[in-house]
Design an enzyme around this catalytic site. Structure first.
Site, PDB file in Angstrom:
ATOM      1  N   PHE A 119       7.141 -23.679  33.465  1.00 29.22           N
ATOM      2  CA  PHE A 119       6.759 -25.084  33.443  1.00 29.22           C
ATOM      3  C   PHE A 119       6.230 -25.430  34.831  1.00 29.22           C
ATOM      4  O   PHE A 119       6.995 -25.581  35.784  1.00 29.22           O
ATOM      5  CB  PHE A 119       8.009 -25.913  33.106  1.00 29.22           C
ATOM      6  CG  PHE A 119       7.783 -27.383  32.890  1.00 29.22           C
ATOM      7  CD1 PHE A 119       7.286 -27.864  31.687  1.00 29.22           C
ATOM      8  CD2 PHE A 119       8.135 -28.305  33.872  1.00 29.22           C
ATOM      9  CE1 PHE A 119       7.142 -29.225  31.461  1.00 29.22           C
ATOM     10  CE2 PHE A 119       7.996 -29.675  33.657  1.00 29.22           C
ATOM     11  CZ  PHE A 119       7.500 -30.140  32.453  1.00 29.22           C
ATOM     12  N   PHE A 152       8.317 -24.172  43.609  1.00 28.73           N
ATOM     13  CA  PHE A 152       9.637 -24.147  42.985  1.00 28.73           C
ATOM     14  C   PHE A 152       9.542 -23.890  41.483  1.00 28.73           C
ATOM     15  O   PHE A 152      10.337 -24.423  40.694  1.00 28.73           O
ATOM     16  CB  PHE A 152      10.397 -25.463  43.210  1.00 28.73           C
ATOM     17  CG  PHE A 152      10.486 -25.916  44.644  1.00 28.73           C
ATOM     18  CD1 PHE A 152      10.613 -24.994  45.675  1.00 28.73           C
ATOM     19  CD2 PHE A 152      10.444 -27.255  44.963  1.00 28.73           C
ATOM     20  CE1 PHE A 152      10.701 -25.419  47.008  1.00 28.73           C
ATOM     21  CE2 PHE A 152      10.536 -27.695  46.280  1.00 28.73           C
ATOM     22  CZ  PHE A 152      10.669 -26.768  47.306  1.00 28.73           C
ATOM     23  N   THR A 154      10.223 -22.131  38.240  1.00 31.82           N
ATOM     24  CA  THR A 154      11.210 -21.193  37.704  1.00 31.82           C
ATOM     25  C   THR A 154      10.531 -20.100  36.886  1.00 31.82           C
ATOM     26  O   THR A 154       9.660 -20.371  36.063  1.00 31.82           O
ATOM     27  CB  THR A 154      12.219 -21.940  36.827  1.00 31.82           C
ATOM     28  OG1 THR A 154      12.881 -22.919  37.626  1.00 31.82           O
ATOM     29  CG2 THR A 154      13.256 -20.982  36.248  1.00 31.82           C
ATOM     30  N   ILE A 335      41.363 -25.837  46.501  1.00 38.62           N
ATOM     31  CA  ILE A 335      42.552 -25.245  45.887  1.00 38.62           C
ATOM     32  C   ILE A 335      42.714 -23.789  46.322  1.00 38.62           C
ATOM     33  O   ILE A 335      43.831 -23.316  46.595  1.00 38.62           O
ATOM     34  CB  ILE A 335      42.468 -25.357  44.355  1.00 38.62           C
ATOM     35  CG1 ILE A 335      42.603 -26.827  43.926  1.00 38.62           C
ATOM     36  CG2 ILE A 335      43.535 -24.499  43.674  1.00 38.62           C
ATOM     37  CD1 ILE A 335      42.208 -27.090  42.486  1.00 38.62           C
ATOM     38  N   GLU A 361      14.969 -31.012  37.566  1.00 41.47           N
ATOM     39  CA  GLU A 361      14.785 -31.765  36.310  1.00 41.47           C
ATOM     40  C   GLU A 361      15.160 -33.242  36.485  1.00 41.47           C
ATOM     41  O   GLU A 361      15.680 -33.880  35.570  1.00 41.47           O
ATOM     42  CB  GLU A 361      15.563 -31.106  35.160  1.00 41.47           C
ATOM     43  CG  GLU A 361      15.026 -29.709  34.879  1.00 41.47           C
ATOM     44  CD  GLU A 361      15.336 -29.206  33.484  1.00 41.47           C
ATOM     45  OE1 GLU A 361      15.442 -30.012  32.556  1.00 41.47           O
ATOM     46  OE2 GLU A 361      15.447 -27.972  33.324  1.00 41.47           O
TER      47      GLU A 361
END
Length: 380
Positions: A119, A152, A154, A335, A361
């Site tokens: 895209f 950028f 993908t 933790i 997105e």
């Protein structure tokens, strides 16, 4: 899909992720690549086209089914989902929603069979807001010549097809006059830059893509219509935002499982740290976020499938869940103490991987604008 058929798919995906992908997370992290055998198995399972229509070789999953699968994808490295995510989401859905019958017949079976679509929207001055897009497509007879650069993107180094957004109208700014084209990666003038070096999400490749006077025929214009690109992009992104929200929930669930196991086993002062109330409080906060996020995603998916809400719900889910998983990752590291800051620990990797969810997105800030504007529009 029928309920029984979908349950079988969901169970298969869950087992595959936990039994075959999770044990190889460190390999993916170190090599910055998905092993080829995992990719082949994902193709064989139908994951490269699970949301695409069955008539074109996909599984025809609804968004409600999609997010349940995404809960499972989120349990492991985001790179696993990334290798087929654009096929099923923002790129593939442009073809499903706006492509001509000929375009669908040409490309959707290929995507379902394992070819990769990228895209190509984002540019240096056009990210969550595409109004600054400068890539341009100019008519030359009955053909188009595309010139510009994207970043950028993908799966760009792996792509067979680029779904490219370019200006065809006279406008130089704004969302009008943007069209979308199908550009094969091997065409003269198409080049892909080196892989980006990112903070996290190793194995999910992004890169710049350059279009230097790339010539395409009239069949490349999606839907055969000029100026429909912005609408096609937004329609795909809306669905994609619910999917990303579900990925965040899946990752938060993994962070919770890792943290509970660590708190039960790790000892300080002669007793498990899970007996300390402040550790229990952190676990409770993660669990509460998971519950809330899961419920929000399922409701947003239901409302999207029914057509009831395809604006506020997706943005609200993406905003909440992407922020929630970042908080969950931070608490999980806390933790784990010093071990949570060590490479090779699942929560450390998730801490880096989670940060991107609040950016791509549609950033958290853009989601807030979408929600606010939609509410005011309803009031008016």
């Amino acid at each position: 899909m029928e309920a029984g058929e979908f349950k079988e798919v969901l169970d298969t995906v869950r087992d595959f992720v936990r039994e075959q992908v999770v044990p190889r997370e460190e390999e993916i992290e170190e090599t910055d690549a998905i092993p080829e055998d995992i990719r082949r198995k994902a193709v064989d399972m139908g994951l490269f086209g699970y949301t695409l229509p069955e008539e074109f070789g996909g599984l025809g999953a609804t968004l409600t089914e999609d997010v349940q699968l995404a809960f499972e994808f989120g349990w492991t490295t985001p790179a696993f989902r990334s290798m087929f995510g654009t096929n099923n989401g923002i790129a593939g859905k442009v073809l499903v929603n706006a492509g001509t019958r000929a375009q669908q017949e040409t490309w959707l079976p290929r995507l379902a069979a394992g070819q990769v679509a990228s895209f190509a929207l984002t540019e240096a001055e056009a990210g969550s807001d595409p109004s600054g897009l400068t890539t341009r497509a100019v008519r030359d007879g009955d053909h188009w010549v595309i010139t510009g650069a994207k970043r950028f993107i993908t799966n760009a180094p792996l792509a067979d097809l680029f779904v490219v957004f370019a200006r065809t109208g006279p406008e130089t700014y704004g969302t009008r006059g943007i069209s979308v084209f199908l550009v094969e990666s091997g065409l003269p003038g198409v080049s892909v830059g080196p892989k980006d070096h990112k903070t996290g999400q190793a194995g999910a490749w992004t890169a710049e893509v350059f279009f230097d006077a790339v010539r395409v025929g009239p069949e490349a214009l999606v839907g055969g219509a000029e100026g429909a690109g912005f609408g096609a992009a937004m329609k795909s992104l809306v669905r994609g935002r619910v999917h990303i929200a579900a990925m965040c929930v899946g990752m938060a669930q993994r962070l919770l499982a890792e943290s509970v196991a660590y708190a039960a086993a790790s000892r300080q002062g002669g007793r498990p740290i899970g007996e300390f109330q402040l550790v229990q409080a952190m676990l409770a906060e993660i669990q509460t976020g998971v519950y809330a996020g899961r419920a929000m995603v399922l409701e947003a998916a239901r409302a999207h499938d029914s057509g009831e809400d395809r604006r506020i719900g997706p943005s609200a889910a993406k905003l909440y869940c992407s922020e929630m998983v970042s908080r969950a990752a931070d608490l999980a590291v806390q933790i784990h103490g010093g071990m949570g800051y060590m490479r090779g620990t699942a929560v450390e990797r998730c801490y880096r991987d989670a940060r991107l969810f609040r950016i791509y997105e549609g950033t958290s800030e853009i989601q807030k604008l979408i929600i606010g504007r939609a509410l005011l529009k309803e009031a008016a």
